[in-house]
Design a protein around this motif. Structure first.
Motif, PDB file in Angstrom:
ATOM      1  N   MET A 339       0.841  -1.200   0.000  1.00 58.95           N
ATOM      2  CA  MET A 339       0.000   0.000   0.000  1.00 58.95           C
ATOM      3  C   MET A 339       0.871   1.243   0.000  1.00 58.95           C
ATOM      4  N   LEU A 340       0.605   2.140  -0.942  1.00 53.47           N
ATOM      5  CA  LEU A 340       1.166   3.490  -0.890  1.00 53.47           C
ATOM      6  C   LEU A 340       0.170   4.323  -0.076  1.00 53.47           C
ATOM      7  N   PRO A 341       0.535   4.774   1.121  1.00 51.85           N
ATOM      8  CA  PRO A 341      -0.453   5.323   2.053  1.00 51.85           C
ATOM      9  C   PRO A 341      -0.703   6.823   1.895  1.00 51.85           C
ATOM     10  N   TYR A 342      -0.842   7.286   0.649  1.00 51.15           N
ATOM     11  CA  TYR A 342      -0.906   8.730   0.414  1.00 51.15           C
ATOM     12  C   TYR A 342      -2.348   9.242   0.433  1.00 51.15           C
ATOM     13  N   LEU A 343      -3.050   8.951   1.531  1.00 55.38           N
ATOM     14  CA  LEU A 343      -4.462   9.328   1.620  1.00 55.38           C
ATOM     15  C   LEU A 343      -4.627  10.844   1.697  1.00 55.38           C
ATOM     16  N   LEU A 344      -3.654  11.519   2.283  1.00 52.18           N
ATOM     17  CA  LEU A 344      -3.683  12.980   2.416  1.00 52.18           C
ATOM     18  C   LEU A 344      -2.527  13.584   1.621  1.00 52.18           C
ATOM     19  N   SER A 345      -2.328  13.077   0.392  1.00 47.76           N
ATOM     20  CA  SER A 345      -1.176  13.469  -0.399  1.00 47.76           C
ATOM     21  C   SER A 345       0.084  13.093   0.397  1.00 47.76           C
ATOM     22  N   GLU A 346       1.215  13.762   0.165  1.00 49.50           N
ATOM     23  CA  GLU A 346       2.409  13.379   0.904  1.00 49.50           C
ATOM     24  C   GLU A 346       3.434  14.505   0.925  1.00 49.50           C
ATOM     25  N   ARG A 347       4.306  14.405   1.907  1.00 51.64           N
ATOM     26  CA  ARG A 347       5.438  15.329   2.003  1.00 51.64           C
ATOM     27  C   ARG A 347       6.724  14.572   1.698  1.00 51.64           C
ATOM     28  N   ALA A 348       7.537  14.279   2.701  1.00 54.76           N
ATOM     29  CA  ALA A 348       8.838  13.665   2.441  1.00 54.76           C
ATOM     30  C   ALA A 348       8.699  12.239   1.918  1.00 54.76           C
ATOM     31  N   PRO A 349       9.705  11.785   1.095  1.00 53.44           N
ATOM     32  CA  PRO A 349      10.811  12.585   0.564  1.00 53.44           C
ATOM     33  C   PRO A 349      10.529  13.206  -0.808  1.00 53.44           C
ATOM     34  N   HIS A 350       9.294  13.038  -1.335  1.00 52.47           N
ATOM     35  CA  HIS A 350       9.004  13.513  -2.691  1.00 52.47           C
ATOM     36  C   HIS A 350       8.507  14.952  -2.721  1.00 52.47           C
ATOM     37  N   TRP A 351       7.887  15.411  -1.609  1.00 52.06           N
ATOM     38  CA  TRP A 351       7.441  16.796  -1.471  1.00 52.06           C
ATOM     39  C   TRP A 351       6.541  17.234  -2.615  1.00 52.06           C
ATOM     40  N   GLY A 378       2.953   0.221   4.967  1.00 46.46           N
ATOM     41  CA  GLY A 378       3.185   1.337   4.058  1.00 46.46           C
ATOM     42  C   GLY A 378       3.637   2.588   4.791  1.00 46.46           C
ATOM     43  N   VAL A 379       3.036   2.865   5.946  1.00 49.76           N
ATOM     44  CA  VAL A 379       3.451   4.016   6.752  1.00 49.76           C
ATOM     45  C   VAL A 379       4.915   3.860   7.161  1.00 49.76           C
ATOM     46  N   CYS A 380       5.268   2.678   7.635  1.00 43.30           N
ATOM     47  CA  CYS A 380       6.648   2.448   8.078  1.00 43.30           C
ATOM     48  C   CYS A 380       7.625   2.489   6.896  1.00 43.30           C
ATOM     49  N   GLN A 381       7.222   1.973   5.739  1.00 47.01           N
ATOM     50  CA  GLN A 381       8.090   2.031   4.560  1.00 47.01           C
ATOM     51  C   GLN A 381       8.325   3.476   4.133  1.00 47.01           C
ATOM     52  N   GLN A 382       7.290   4.325   4.247  1.00 45.95           N
ATOM     53  CA  GLN A 382       7.477   5.732   3.898  1.00 45.95           C
ATOM     54  C   GLN A 382       8.502   6.373   4.828  1.00 45.95           C
ATOM     55  N   LEU A 383       8.450   6.026   6.106  1.00 47.93           N
ATOM     56  CA  LEU A 383       9.454   6.537   7.037  1.00 47.93           C
ATOM     57  C   LEU A 383      10.839   5.986   6.713  1.00 47.93           C
ATOM     58  N   ALA A 384      10.905   4.750   6.211  1.00 52.81           N
ATOM     59  CA  ALA A 384      12.191   4.196   5.794  1.00 52.81           C
ATOM     60  C   ALA A 384      12.756   4.963   4.606  1.00 52.81           C
ATOM     61  N   ALA A 476      13.647  -6.023   1.030  1.00 57.01           N
ATOM     62  CA  ALA A 476      13.434  -6.413  -0.366  1.00 57.01           C
ATOM     63  C   ALA A 476      12.256  -5.656  -0.977  1.00 57.01           C
ATOM     64  N   GLN A 477      11.270  -5.290  -0.156  1.00 57.77           N
ATOM     65  CA  GLN A 477      10.097  -4.567  -0.660  1.00 57.77           C
ATOM     66  C   GLN A 477      10.348  -3.086  -0.876  1.00 57.77           C
ATOM     67  N   LEU A 478      11.308  -2.502  -0.141  1.00 60.16           N
ATOM     68  CA  LEU A 478      11.485  -1.052  -0.191  1.00 60.16           C
ATOM     69  C   LEU A 478      11.766  -0.527  -1.599  1.00 60.16           C
ATOM     70  N   PRO A 479      12.620  -1.170  -2.396  1.00 57.49           N
ATOM     71  CA  PRO A 479      12.816  -0.667  -3.766  1.00 57.49           C
ATOM     72  C   PRO A 479      11.523  -0.702  -4.592  1.00 57.49           C
ATOM     73  N   LEU A 480      10.662  -1.710  -4.358  1.00 60.26           N
ATOM     74  CA  LEU A 480       9.388  -1.770  -5.075  1.00 60.26           C
ATOM     75  C   LEU A 480       8.506  -0.591  -4.678  1.00 60.26           C
ATOM     76  N   PHE A 481       8.567  -0.238  -3.403  1.00 64.11           N
ATOM     77  CA  PHE A 481       7.795   0.898  -2.888  1.00 64.11           C
ATOM     78  C   PHE A 481       8.191   2.170  -3.639  1.00 64.11           C
ATOM     79  N   THR A 482       9.496   2.355  -3.821  1.00 60.59           N
ATOM     80  CA  THR A 482       9.997   3.528  -4.555  1.00 60.59           C
ATOM     81  C   THR A 482       9.597   3.469  -6.022  1.00 60.59           C
ATOM     82  N   GLU A 483       9.748   2.300  -6.641  1.00 62.00           N
ATOM     83  CA  GLU A 483       9.413   2.145  -8.064  1.00 62.00           C
ATOM     84  C   GLU A 483       7.941   2.457  -8.323  1.00 62.00           C
ATOM     85  N   LEU A 484       7.089   2.026  -7.406  1.00 60.91           N
ATOM     86  CA  LEU A 484       5.652   2.250  -7.586  1.00 60.91           C
ATOM     87  C   LEU A 484       5.326   3.737  -7.596  1.00 60.91           C
TER      88      LEU A 484
END
Length: 513
Positions: A339-351, A378-384, A476-484
Motif C-alpha cells: 500500500m502506498l499510504p498517500y491518503l492525504l497526499s504526501e510530504r517527504a521525501p518527494h514533497w 506502508g506508513v513504516c516504509q514511507q518513514l524508511a 526487499a520490498q522497499l525498492p518496489l515501494f519507490t518504483e511504484l
C-alpha cells in the motif's frame, strides 16, 4: 530562597497549546493544555483563529502558574512550523493563521519545485517547495488575493504573533524562519531570491534572532493575564520538530527521532546545515550549532483510522486495538500486497501534493487483515524512505528513538523496527516539544550548561530489535515501494487534470492534523 529553577515550556501545537513546568532535573511539575479548532472553510484550506490560540497560550500559562508554589525562572516557546499570518500596520491580523496542513498553494508549490532554480532554492533555504511552506503560500496570496497581499505590513508565524502580543517585540527565531522557505540557512539571513518570488521585502518580516534569544519581559496586559511578574524573561524558542528531538534526548549526531501520531516524521541532529542532492529532506535549526535534517509524512495514524472506517466500519470508533489485532493475523509483507499510504497526499521525501493512495498486488486471496497490515507497513516504509534520504545527506544513523500514539501498540513497535532494520528505543514518559522548549530555555537562562543534558535526563523504557527474517522481507520490498511511486507519477498528474470534470472527492472524515 534561591533563584527559581523552574521553566515553563509552552508548545503551540496544531490542535492545542500545552504549557508544562519543569525543574532543572527534568521533572515535570505541572501541566495544562487548552485546545482549539482547525477550520476547513473550503477544500484545501486548514486555518485557525490567531486570537483563540493567543487566548489558549495565556490560559494554559496562567493555569500552570496558579499551581506552582514559587516563581518561574522564565517562559520558553515552541510552535508548529510553517504557519502564516498577514498583519496590518497596527499588527491586527488580516488573515487567519494558515497552517502547515493547508494545501491551497499546491499549484504554486509544484510550479516553483519544477523550475530550474527550485532545487537550489530548497538547498539554500532548507525548506522543500511544498504547499505547507510559507513561500508558496505568499505566492498564492500575491496571485489570488493581490489587494490583501499588498495591504499586509507584516507576514508572521503563529509564535511570532503570540510573542508580539506577550512582549511587544516582532521577532522570529532561526528555527521557525528556517521552515519558511525565506531564510538562507547558511547565512542566517533572509534570502533575496525567495523574497523576490514572494513579492515582499525584509521590512515585511520579523527581525531574525537566535532560538536562545531572551526577551526582557511581558507587557503590562500580558503580565496581568498570565499572573506573572512583568520582568519574567521570555525565551523565543524554536519549532516543534527540532524541539521534539531535544525532548527525546536525540541530541547527538547519528541519533534519529521518529514519531508517528496522526502524521509522522524522522529527524536527525547535525552540527552543520545541509540538504541531500535530490532535495528529499528538510533542514531546520535548533540552535546555531545544532540543526535537524529529516522529513515529515502526512499519513501516519490517520491511515489506521481510515482502515477502520473503510474496511471495518462495524467495529465503530476507537477501534484501533481491534484493527491491530486484525493486522497481526496477516503475515509479514501482507502476502505480497503493498500500500502506498498517500491518503492525504504526501510530504517527504518527494514533497509533492500530487500523490494518492494505492494498493498494488491485490489478489483474490487477500482479506481485510492483509489490507490493514499493508497500510501499517506502508506508513513504516514511507518513514524508511525518509531515513534513506537522511543518510543521503552524509549522516550516519545508528540509533532511533521513537514516540507518538503508535508506541502503545506492540505490533506497530515491532513493525517499525523490522522495516527500519535497526533497534528502536522508546523513552519513558515522553514530554515532547514542551520539554524541549523548557530545556532550551534553561540553557538560554544559564540554568543548565548545555541542552546535551537531555540525553541523560530521558530514560529509555524499552528497546525493540528487528526480527532478521522480517527485516529482510521489508528491505526487499522497499525498492518496489519507490518504483511504484515513480511509475504512478504520470497517473497522479492525469488524475489532477481530470479532477474538475469528475464528481468531487469525498471530504476527509476528520480534520487534517
Amino acid at each position: 530562597m534561591g533563584e527559581p529553577t523552574v521553566v515553563v515550556g509552552v508548545d503551540i501545537g496544531t490542535t492545542s497549546t500545552k504549557a508544562v513546568a519543569f525543574d532543572t532535573g527534568g521533572r515535570q511539575l505541572v501541566a495544562h493544555s487548552i485546545g482549539y479548532p482547525l477550520d476547513q472553510p473550503q477544500p484545501g484550506y486548514a486555518e485557525q483563529d490567531p486570537q483563540l490560540i493567543f487566548d489558549a497560550v495565556v490560559g494554559a500559562v496562567r493555569a500552570v502558574v496558579d499551581e506552582l508554589p514559587g516563581r518561574v525562572a522564565g517562559l520558553s516557546f515552541g510552535s508548529a512550523l510553517h504557519s502564516l499570518i498577514g498583519l496590518d500596520a497596527d499588527a491586527t491580523p488580516l488573515t487567519a493563521s494558515v497552517t502547515w496542513a493547508d494545501s491551497r498553494a499546491s499549484a504554486q508549490a509544484e510550479r516553483l519545485r519544477t523550475e530550474p532554480s527550485g532545487l537550489a532554492l530548497h538547498q539554500r533555504t532548507g525548506t522543500p517547495l511544498h504547499p505547507m511552506a510559507p513561500l508558496p503560500k505568499l505566492v498564492w496570496f500575491a496571485e489570488q488575493q493581490p489587494r490583501l497581499h499588498e495591504r499586509a505590513a507584516h507576514w508572521v508565524g503563529i509564535k511570532d504573533y503570540v510573542l508580539l502580543r506577550l512582549a511587544g517585540e516582532l521577532v522570529t527565531d532561526h528555527s521557525v524562519a528556517s521552515a519558511t522557505g525565506l531564510m538562507d540557512i547558511h547565512r542566517l539571513a533572509w534570502d533575496a531570491e525567495a523574497l523576490r518570488i514572494a513579492g515582499i521585502t525584509e521590512a515585511h518580516l520579523p527581525r531574525l534572532v537566535a532560538t536562545t534569544h531572551v526577551l526582557p519581559g511581558l507587557t503590562a496586559d500580558a503580565a496581568r493575564a498570565t499572573c506573572l511578574p512583568a520582568d519574567t524573561p521570555i525565551v523565543v524558542g524554536a519549532g516543534d520538530g527540532p524541539l521534539a528531538n531535544l525532548g527525546l534526548g536525540a541530541v547527538h549526531p547519528g541519533e534519529a527521532a521518529c514519531s508517528i501520531g496522526t502524521s509522522g516524521a524522522v529527524r536527525v541532529m547535525v552540527e552543520r546545515p545541509g540538504v541531500d542532492p535530490l532535495g528529499g529532506v528538510f533542514c531546520y535549526a535548533l540552535t546555531e550549532q545544532r540543526w535537524v535534517v529529516g522529513g515529515a509524512i502526512n499519513n501516519g495514524g490517520i491511515v489506521l483510522q481510515w482502515a477502520g472506517e473503510a474496511l471495518a466500519p462495524e467495529l465503530g470508533e476507537h477501534a484501533e486495538e481491534q484493527l491491530l489485532d486484525l493486522a497481526a493475523r496477516a503475515p509479514v509483507g501482507s502476502g505480497g500486497l503493498i500500500m502506498l499510504p498517500y491518503l492525504l497526499s504526501e510530504r517527504a521525501p518527494h514533497w509533492s501534493a500530487l500523490p494518492r493512495g494505492a494498493y498494488v498486488g491485490l489478489t483474490h486471496g487477500h482479506r481485510r487483515e492483509h489490507l490493514v497490515r499493508a497500510a501499517l507497513e506502508g506508513v513504516c516504509q514511507q518513514l524508511a524512505l525518509v531515513l534513506t534520504s537522511v543518510r543521503a545527506t552524509g549522516n550516519e544513523v545508528h540509533e532511533v528513538r521513537a514516540s507518538g500514539g503508535f508506541a502503545r501498540s506492540p505490533l506497530w513497535r515491532q513493525l517499525l523496527a523490522d522495516v527500519l532494520g535497526m533497534p528502536v528505543r522508546f523513552p519513558a514518559g515522553h514530554q515532547g516539544s514542551s520539554f524541549g522548549a523548557a530545556l532550551l530555555g534553561m540553557q538560554a537562562l544559564g540554568l543548565i550548561e548545555s541542552i546535551e543534558v537531555a540525553a541523560d535526563l530521558v530514560r529509555i523504557e524499552e528497546t525493540v530489535r528487528p526480527d532478521p527474517a522480517a527485516a529482510a522481507t521489508y528491505a526487499a520490498q522497499l525498492p518496489l515501494f519507490t518504483e511504484l511511486y515513480d511509475a504512478l507519477v504520470p497517473t497522479y498528474a492525469s488524475l489532477r487534470r481530470l479532477a474538475p470534470s469528475l464528481p468531487p472527492e469525498p471530504p476527509p472524515t476528520a480534520p487534517v492534523l
